[in-house]
Write a protein that holds these residues in place. Sequence first.
Motif, short mmCIF file in Angstrom:
data_model
loop_
_atom_site.label_atom_id
_atom_site.label_comp_id
_atom_site.label_asym_id
_atom_site.label_seq_id
_atom_site.Cartn_x
_atom_site.Cartn_y
_atom_site.Cartn_z
N ILE A 122 0.71 -1.17 0.03
CA ILE A 122 0.04 -0.14 -0.11
C ILE A 122 0.64 1.38 0.10
O ILE A 122 0.55 2.33 -0.52
CB ILE A 122 -0.93 -0.08 1.45
N GLU A 123 1.99 1.04 0.55
CA GLU A 123 2.99 2.26 0.75
C GLU A 123 3.38 2.80 -0.87
O GLU A 123 3.54 4.15 -0.90
CB GLU A 123 4.32 2.13 1.23
N TYR A 124 3.65 1.85 -1.76
CA TYR A 124 3.74 2.37 -2.98
C TYR A 124 2.75 3.43 -3.33
O TYR A 124 2.96 4.36 -4.35
CB TYR A 124 3.69 1.37 -3.78
N TYR A 125 1.43 2.94 -3.29
CA TYR A 125 0.08 3.66 -4.00
C TYR A 125 0.01 4.87 -3.08
O TYR A 125 -0.36 6.08 -3.98
CB TYR A 125 -1.09 2.86 -3.86
N LYS A 126 0.33 5.07 -1.97
CA LYS A 126 0.27 6.18 -1.22
C LYS A 126 1.44 7.21 -1.71
O LYS A 126 1.25 8.36 -1.82
CB LYS A 126 0.53 6.07 0.30
N ARG A 127 2.57 6.60 -2.28
CA ARG A 127 3.62 7.13 -2.77
C ARG A 127 3.18 8.01 -4.10
O ARG A 127 3.57 9.05 -4.56
CB ARG A 127 4.72 6.59 -2.67
N TYR A 128 2.40 7.11 -4.94
CA TYR A 128 2.16 7.65 -6.00
C TYR A 128 0.57 7.27 -6.06
O TYR A 128 0.13 6.23 -7.12
CB TYR A 128 2.85 6.76 -7.26
N PRO A 129 -0.31 8.27 -5.65
CA PRO A 129 -1.68 7.97 -5.83
C PRO A 129 -2.36 8.61 -7.06
O PRO A 129 -3.56 8.01 -7.17
CB PRO A 129 -1.82 8.93 -4.59
N VAL A 130 -1.44 9.12 -7.90
CA VAL A 130 -2.38 9.58 -9.29
C VAL A 130 -1.71 8.88 -10.37
O VAL A 130 -0.55 8.79 -10.69
CB VAL A 130 -2.07 10.98 -9.30
#
Length: 313
Positions: A122-130
Amino acid sequence: MKGIKIHQRGLKMTKKNHPREHFKDVQQKMGCKEEMLYFQVNHSSYREDPIGLDFFSFLLFEKAAGTHTIDGVTHQLNDQQLHLIFPGQIHKWDMHADGTIHVLFVSGKLFKTFDHLFVCPIEYYKRYPVMKLSPGVFKELLHEFAGIDAEFQTEKKLNEIAFLKFKIISFIHNREVLEKLGNQGRFVYNPIMKRFLVLLLTNIYERKSVQYYASRLGVSANYLNQLCHRHLSQSANATIIRETLKLITYDLVSAKKSIKQLAGDLKFTDLAGFSGYLKRHLGMSPNQYIEQLGMRGAEIHIPIKLYNKKIKT
């Protein structure tokens, strides 16, 4: 449901003094009790003060201009974008021209059964949410969003159909993430980290030790830990535990198997060891978790392993 206005009433304050919107408040505003909510925003919208959410959001921007700030990072709004906001994140927005946003909210309770669907931690998507979408991918996603809306408008609606369409949306997004991870650009992890994430997807049922993954990657356990801290802000062991818990909690509420069978599938030596693992990391036994969530057998299991084909290890 179309044309819902975004209001700021009924918000509670977090410890950090940010307003916080709860899923139950959104349900009340929309006059329904579903654990997944769809609506469209077709007007300019602005929020100066950041707000926290206790639910998950998929925001599909059909037309938009302005900015969207998530956890302090400001992103430019453009047509054909997909934005993700996870429970606990803080965001604010300034959409200063009329546009169209397809909004999908998922309660924190239901999202616990879905977070296994995300191919990376999930940390990856929080870093690149767009994510900027190609016209073809946008059309695919719009079709599934519209399908969820159509199902909710059907008199004899089946939540399982809407849930399955949410999974398809997640898988389409995963496909694009894996494509970007395989190309050059700002989405690229260290090559060893990239291989580690794929190895986790394909081996998490059977392998849960840092040393195993470090050996497969040809690096020391200490170096793998350093990479995980750098890219995920957590240790390699914490990453493995988190992905294992995602798998366990998803299977507990979705798989039509006994807890003993699940423990065997996950290569725990016995039921006591399986129960102890959950108590140690979640603070409750498998049965307590199922009772708390109250959703046993509600989901259809689709293996995420199907989505590891784009990255060679």
